[in-house]
Write an enzyme that holds these catalytic residues in place. Structure first.
Site, short mmCIF file in Angstrom:
data_model
loop_
_atom_site.label_atom_id
_atom_site.label_comp_id
_atom_site.label_asym_id
_atom_site.label_seq_id
_atom_site.Cartn_x
_atom_site.Cartn_y
_atom_site.Cartn_z
N ASP A 1 5.86 -4.22 5.92
CA ASP A 1 4.31 -4.02 6.48
C ASP A 1 4.85 -5.53 8.00
OD1 ASP A 1 5.00 -7.04 5.96
OD2 ASP A 1 3.24 -7.28 4.73
N CYS B 1 -1.76 -4.11 8.59
CA CYS B 1 -3.04 -4.99 7.98
C CYS B 1 -3.47 -5.38 7.37
CB CYS B 1 -2.59 -3.74 6.66
SG CYS B 1 -2.02 -2.29 6.65
N GLY C 1 0.84 -0.73 0.19
CA GLY C 1 -0.42 -0.16 0.45
C GLY C 1 0.76 1.13 -0.12
#
Lengths: 71, 287
Positions: free
Chosen positions: B146, B204, B46
């Site tokens: 992440d 996420c 992202g």
């Protein structure tokens, strides 16, 4: 006793409390894992190694932040 | 950062980047600096796709994309360089193809690998241009990963080599951003001085996220990188915190942990005041 504000909530702590004592008190009542948070005192991040050496004063604002890892 | 002299801009480049060049803080020399800059983006998800797109469009001349993942259907709502045809392909390959279409001035280097200790140790040995860029202070790294172990590893590698690191993260409606620069702002410390744990599950995948929140944090990350490259404004020593529900940014000043095992080799700074002297009661701040 003095009042400190932790994440917008007022807490009463002993007058000679250091930051570590204050955080341990809050961690007990809120099931908070102190190893996973950063702490800011009056808008300044206090490194973990200095929690025990930093003394709280009346009206101090303490903000606790969880690390966010997602990208 | 050292301003590197490069070839003159072509007429086409002058027209293309004119709105940036118009800014006195950028000007023609600044655009040349952008074109000679090397930026590594670790994590092409992202945040990574957004910052890569913005930096490529702005004319950052050399991008390095690092990610071993392949595109999945669930990536499409926020990873804006991918489309349904990308599914199953390496993220770095799909992203590079889109970036080159967006701006042919940009050279995109891809690494379909996880940023590991071995990978980091081989980087300068395997890429002389990158090594030279680092020696010339034309190299910065953007952490768009992440997971916490990668974040700590990136911080460690950058701290060791004095590579400026722009670390950003996002999950649910929350975002965090900080610029770590051992050469210019050692007094602000490194990532480990703020977050030392390896075991954070707030990502996420577990928390969910909105693409619009990702886009906002990524824009701040890209802006931080461009300001650093162009020497615009003062060096940032804050932890920036985004709250997408309250629609607000909040910032707190960072301070080096003098007992931090990661950045203890950094030079001392003139601004090594203790937190005692910096933190005033009643919410007042000196700085």
């Amino acid at each position: 006793m003095i009042n400190v504000v932790v994440n917008s909530q007022v807490h009463r702590v002993l007058e000679n409390s250091n930051l570590l004592m204050t955080l341990q008190l809050i961690a007990e009542s809120q099931s908070l894992d102190l190893s996973n948070i950063a702490v800011a005192l009056n808008q300044h991040v206090v490194p973990k190694s200095q929690w025990a050496e930093t003394f709280c004063q009346q009206g101090d604002q303490i903000d606790l932040f969880n690390a966010v890892a997602g990208g | 950062m050292t301003i590197a002299a490069t070839d003159i801009l072509t007429k086409q480049q002058f027209i293309q980047y004119y709105r940036q060049i118009l800014l006195p803080e950028v000007a023609e020399q600044g655009q040349k600096t952008l074109l000679s800059q090397h930026i590594m983006i670790v994590g092409v998800g992202g945040l990574g796709t957004h910052v890569a797109q913005q930096l490529a469009a702005a004319g950052i001349g050399n991008l390095y994309l690092v990610d071993d993942d392949k595109v999945e259907n669930s990536n499409l709502p926020r990873q804006i360089l991918f489309n349904p045809e990308s599914i199953g392909q390496y993220k770095v390959s799909c992203a590079a193809a889109e970036l080159i279409k967006l701006n042919p001035d940009v050279k995109v280097n891809t690494y379909a690998e996880r940023f590991s200790k071995d990978f980091s140790e081989s980087l300068f040995a395997g890429n002389s241009a990158l090594k030279q860029a680092n020696e010339d202070e034309r190299f910065i790294l953007l952490d768009c990963s992440d997971n916490m172990p990668t974040r700590q590893l990136l911080n460690h590698w950058c701290a060791r080599h004095f590579i400026p690191l722009v670390s950003a993260s996002v999950s649910a409606f929350s975002g965090q951003l900080m610029l770590i620069d051992g050469k210019n702002t050692p007094e602000a410390g490194c990532y480990h001085c703020v977050f030392s744990s390896l075991d954070i599950q707030q990502n996420c995948q577990s928390m969910g996220v909105l693409g619009t929140a990702v886009s906002l944090v990524a824009s701040m990350q890209a802006l931080t990188a461009m300001k650093l490259v162009l020497n615009i404004g003062s060096l940032d020593k804050y932890l920036h915190i985004f709250d997408g529900v309250a629609m607000s940014w909040h910032k707190v000043m960072r301070h080096r942990d003098l007992k931090c095992p990661v950045c203890r080799h950094w030079p001392e700074s003139n601004n090594t005041e203790s937190v005692h002297s910096l933190a005033l009661p009643s919410g007042e701040t000196k700085l």
